[in-house]
Design a protein around this motif. Structure first.
Motif, short mmCIF file in Angstrom:
data_model
loop_
_atom_site.label_atom_id
_atom_site.label_comp_id
_atom_site.label_asym_id
_atom_site.label_seq_id
_atom_site.Cartn_x
_atom_site.Cartn_y
_atom_site.Cartn_z
N ILE A 49 0.86 -1.18 0.00
CA ILE A 49 0.00 0.00 0.00
C ILE A 49 0.90 1.24 0.00
N CYS A 50 0.83 2.02 -1.06
CA CYS A 50 1.71 3.20 -1.28
C CYS A 50 3.10 2.96 -0.70
N PRO A 51 3.82 1.94 -1.20
CA PRO A 51 5.11 1.59 -0.61
C PRO A 51 6.20 2.61 -0.89
N ALA A 52 7.09 2.79 0.07
CA ALA A 52 8.31 3.57 -0.14
C ALA A 52 9.31 2.66 -0.87
N GLY A 53 10.45 3.23 -1.24
CA GLY A 53 11.52 2.41 -1.82
C GLY A 53 11.54 2.36 -3.33
N LEU A 54 10.75 3.25 -3.98
CA LEU A 54 10.71 3.27 -5.44
C LEU A 54 11.15 4.63 -5.96
N PRO A 55 11.92 4.66 -7.05
CA PRO A 55 12.26 5.95 -7.65
C PRO A 55 11.04 6.54 -8.34
N SER A 56 10.98 7.85 -8.46
CA SER A 56 9.85 8.50 -9.11
C SER A 56 10.33 9.50 -10.15
N THR A 57 9.60 9.61 -11.23
CA THR A 57 9.99 10.56 -12.29
C THR A 57 9.62 11.99 -11.93
N THR A 58 8.64 12.15 -11.03
CA THR A 58 8.25 13.49 -10.59
C THR A 58 8.29 13.55 -9.06
N ASP A 59 8.67 14.68 -8.53
CA ASP A 59 8.75 14.84 -7.08
C ASP A 59 7.36 15.06 -6.48
N SER A 60 7.07 14.35 -5.39
CA SER A 60 5.82 14.56 -4.67
C SER A 60 5.92 15.84 -3.85
#
Length: 280
Positions: A171-182
């Motif tokens: 459920i909405c896990p951390a530990g992943l790269p993202s292309t856009t900053d939250s």
């Protein structure tokens, strides 16, 4: 009016007044105690029992309901700075004949906190495996659920101990790269640039900061009374030094993308749940 009847009303009124006054006093003077009572009552109402398990000199605190049966047990891992009771709002919707286990993550609530412990995502996964072996949860493969930091740990656990897991929910896990900053990442960058990284938005120390954190972490807007905000802060403040250390540990390069780095090793059927409005 008959004197006996009058006395009866006085006694009844006094009896009702005592719990009402106790509630009002707790709300005004000891909101943190009221919050602890709230969780205790909710656990009782849902049939969750609190237990402890020891691995050598390390203690795990967990709550559970039901017994292992022909259906897989469910182990639930909470997020950063939370505790096992955060799952109660989910537990109330789950069938009572399922075997549920909610554990306090390493260093959180009733589970041992040690300055020598490894709080990286991989280190936490190893600790959770020790807990699983303690209570013999892996006699049969179980379903693992994790949210946020707990989702990162759950994914790494499933990769490192595939024989334990029959299925996985992140459920909405951390530990992943993202292309856009939250929004949260943007806030962190601003704090880093202004050299105020000690003001981590997920570690409030005032009622105002607590209100800001709730806005960041909740899509649904609701007004929380000042006293409740104060109670939430009072509960957390004694642990804030640990939370800062933990946050820097899981945000470090060693752990930041742990789930992404281990994804190819996850063999269990996996469900990912993510909110459209997630700001963290």
């Amino acid at each position: 009016m008959d004197l006996d009847v009058l006395n009866m009303f006085v006694i009844a009124g006094g009896t009702l007044a005592i719990p009402i006054l106790a509630f009002v006093a707790s709300f005004l003077l000891w909101p943190s105690a009221l919050i602890r009572f709230y969780y205790w009552y909710w656990r009782r109402a849902l049939g969750m029992q609190v237990r402890y398990a020891n691995y050598d000199d390390y203690q795990f605190c967990y709550s559970y309901r039901g017994r292992p049966g022909y259906r897989p047990s469910i182990l639930m891992l909470h997020g950063f700075s939370a505790h096992k009771d955060m799952w109660l709002s989910i537990v109330k919707f789950l069938p009572k004949n399922l075997h549920l286990v909610c554990v306090d993550m390493p260093g959180h609530e009733g589970t041992t906190r040690s300055a020598l412990d490894d709080y990286s995502i991989s280190g936490q996964a190893k600790r959770i495996h020790q807990f699983v072996e303690c209570i013999k949860l892996n006699r049969r493969p179980f379903h693992l659920v994790g949210t946020s930091m707990g989702g990162n740990v759950a994914g790494v656990y499933a990769a490192q101990y595939p024989e334990d897991i029959c299925s996985l929910t992140l459920i909405c896990p951390a530990g992943l790269p993202s292309t856009t900053d939250s929004k949260f990442i943007k806030l962190l960058r601003e704090l880093q640039e202004s050299e105020r990284i000690d003001r981590i938005p997920l570690i409030p120390s005032t009622p105002e900061e607590m209100a800001d954190m709730l806005k960041l972490c909740s899509y649904v807007r609701f007004k929380v009374p000042q006293q409740i905000l104060q109670g939430l802060v009072d509960v957390r403040i004694p642990h804030n030094d640990f939370y800062r250390k933990l946050f820097l540990e899981i945000a470090d390069e060693k752990s930041r993308h742990s789930l992404h780095e281990n994804m190819s090793k996850i063999k269990a059927p996996t469900q990912v749940i993510w909110g459209k409005q997630d700001q963290v």
